[in-house]
Design a protein around this motif. Structure first.
Motif, PDB file in Angstrom:
ATOM      1  N   ALA A 315       0.827  -1.308   0.098  1.00  0.00           N
ATOM      2  CA  ALA A 315       0.080  -0.098   0.091  1.00  0.00           C
ATOM      3  C   ALA A 315       0.951   1.338   0.012  1.00  0.00           C
ATOM      4  N   LEU A 316       1.978   1.106   0.651  1.00  0.00           N
ATOM      5  CA  LEU A 316       2.792   2.461   0.932  1.00  0.00           C
ATOM      6  C   LEU A 316       3.312   2.664  -0.328  1.00  0.00           C
ATOM      7  N   ALA A 317       3.972   1.438  -0.895  1.00  0.00           N
ATOM      8  CA  ALA A 317       4.374   1.714  -2.259  1.00  0.00           C
ATOM      9  C   ALA A 317       3.690   2.174  -3.587  1.00  0.00           C
ATOM     10  N   VAL A 318       2.387   1.533  -3.432  1.00  0.00           N
ATOM     11  CA  VAL A 318       1.562   1.993  -4.482  1.00  0.00           C
ATOM     12  C   VAL A 318       1.206   3.367  -4.526  1.00  0.00           C
ATOM     13  N   GLN A 319       0.714   3.696  -3.205  1.00  0.00           N
ATOM     14  CA  GLN A 319      -0.259   5.107  -3.060  1.00  0.00           C
ATOM     15  C   GLN A 319       1.021   6.288  -3.030  1.00  0.00           C
ATOM     16  N   GLN A 320       2.196   5.908  -2.729  1.00  0.00           N
ATOM     17  CA  GLN A 320       3.216   7.017  -2.822  1.00  0.00           C
ATOM     18  C   GLN A 320       4.195   6.833  -3.997  1.00  0.00           C
ATOM     19  N   ASP A 321       3.684   6.039  -4.864  1.00  0.00           N
ATOM     20  CA  ASP A 321       4.668   5.833  -6.211  1.00  0.00           C
ATOM     21  C   ASP A 321       5.936   5.607  -6.045  1.00  0.00           C
ATOM     22  N   GLY A 322       5.893   4.672  -4.992  1.00  0.00           N
ATOM     23  CA  GLY A 322       7.465   3.869  -4.543  1.00  0.00           C
ATOM     24  C   GLY A 322       7.980   4.392  -3.123  1.00  0.00           C
ATOM     25  N   ILE A 323       8.328   3.679  -2.346  1.00  0.00           N
ATOM     26  CA  ILE A 323       8.826   4.005  -1.048  1.00  0.00           C
ATOM     27  C   ILE A 323      10.258   4.867  -1.239  1.00  0.00           C
ATOM     28  N   GLY A 324      10.222   5.974  -1.211  1.00  0.00           N
ATOM     29  CA  GLY A 324      11.021   7.187  -1.144  1.00  0.00           C
ATOM     30  C   GLY A 324      11.667   7.277  -0.121  1.00  0.00           C
ATOM     31  N   PRO A 325      12.580   8.610   0.027  1.00  0.00           N
ATOM     32  CA  PRO A 325      13.267   9.026   1.377  1.00  0.00           C
ATOM     33  C   PRO A 325      12.224   9.357   2.279  1.00  0.00           C
TER      34      PRO A 325
END
Length: 350
Positions: A315-325
């Motif tokens: 969910a974090l990766a999809v909703q934020q377009d990747g798990i960035g800084p």
């Protein structure tokens, strides 16, 4: 065209012209509407969080919503089949599916959801609200108990079926669904730095096949019944009473009801422990006023918490377009929580 159920996805109303100046940005919505309705127009964007977008539309003179896929993990037609089933086979207030196809569905407008500023935060949920939420989940599960012979993943069947379009990609046992669920998460996260926690949970499930033993028979689980996905009518004391609207079935699963209980309870009332909060206790009382939870409900809680944590990485990766800084500290905290809880479960005597 099909008839039966959807629910309005919420969000801040933003005029389409302001949100998407270029016509091609809403071409998927236009195409979906044109394929099913003689007269149609887009009024506003309601929601735009990957992997979906939702628009307020008008079709053949009636107010409606259109939900479209905006990412590879989105399956709006499957969600439409789930909503159609809820509409046909329960008394919960969901909207009606007007049309559905690959990458979209269109549904009737559904009133009754709270405005953005009226959605309670987890810290603001009182016992009356928690009981109402528990009763709503219990009603969904009670109405669909006995419908499904085996647990599994919702799929689209035939829209012309008199019983509805919902089909189930079934497995023999709940533990098999859990394994496949985790495998799917690992596949989706394979190109990221955050697949290892999911694989750690998967190894635990292989080593402890009794982790969910006794979980009960499958029902239709909402998968994300949180305050922004349900609205309530109020009683004479202004306390939540019967649900007025239930929306957003994109995380639905055919699974034991306790899976859904922990899916709602964990983000609202905190990680489960031996001393449940007043909110959690009220939520459970509300649920069990409709149907009982099976013996061993508390014993299996850590397994469900691990399933939830694993799903939050995707969910974090999809909703934020990747798990960035910006998202990394949260992901690191979840990863540490997974490792600690896996160790706790492994150290526990069978």
């Amino acid at each position: 065209m099909v008839s039966s159920s959807y629910c309005r996805s919420r969000g801040t109303l933003r005029p389409v012209a302001a949100r998407h100046a270029a016509a091609h940005m809403t071409q998927d919505v236009v195409s979906a509407l044109a394929a099913n309705f003689e007269r149609h127009e887009i009024d506003a964007q309601l929601h735009d969080v990957p992997p979906h977008a939702v628009y307020e539309v008008r079709v053949d003179g009636r107010r409606a919503v259109c939900k479209v896929a905006r990412g590879p993990t989105a399956e709006p037609e499957t969600e439409a089949a789930v909503i159609d089933h809820v509409d046909r086979h329960t008394d919960l207030p969901v909207a009606s599916v007007l049309a559905a196809g690959e990458g979209y569905f269109v549904a009737s407008w559904l009133d009754g959801l709270p405005t953005d500023d009226a959605v309670p935060d987890s810290a603001d949920i009182d016992e009356a609200y928690a009981r109402a939420l528990g009763r709503t989940l219990g009603r969904l599960h009670g109405a669909t108990a006995g419908t499904f012979a085996r647990p599994g993943f919702p799929r689209v069947g035939r829209w012309d079926d008199s019983e509805g379009a919902l089909a189930v990609d079934a497995r023999t046992r709940w533990i098999d669904v859990v394994r496949n669920f985790l495998d799917g998460l690992a596949d989706d996260l394979a190109s990221t730095d955050w697949v290892d926690p999911v694989r750690e949970v998967r190894r635990l499930v292989d080593d402890r096949p009794d982790l969910f033993a006794g979980a009960g028979n499958p029902v239709l689980c909402h998968g994300n019944l949180l305050p922004d996905h349900v609205g309530f009518a109020t009683d004479g004391n202004s306390d939540p009473a019967a649900p007025a609207a239930v929306v957003d079935f994109e995380h639905a699963l055919v699974a034991p009801g306790e899976y859904d209980v922990w899916r709602t309870a964990t983000p609202l009332f905190g990680p489960p422990d031996d001393s449940p909060s007043p909110g959690m206790a009220a939520f459970r009382r509300g649920y069990e006023s409709i149907r009982p939870l099976p013996d061993g409900f508390e014993r299996r809680r850590d397994g469900y918490l691990l399933l939830n944590l694993a799903s939050y990485f995707l969910a974090l990766a999809v909703q934020q377009d990747g798990i960035g800084p910006d998202e990394r500290p949260k992901a690191e905290g979840m990863s540490e929580a997974v490792s600690d809880l896996v160790s706790t479960v492994r150290d526990r005597r069978l």
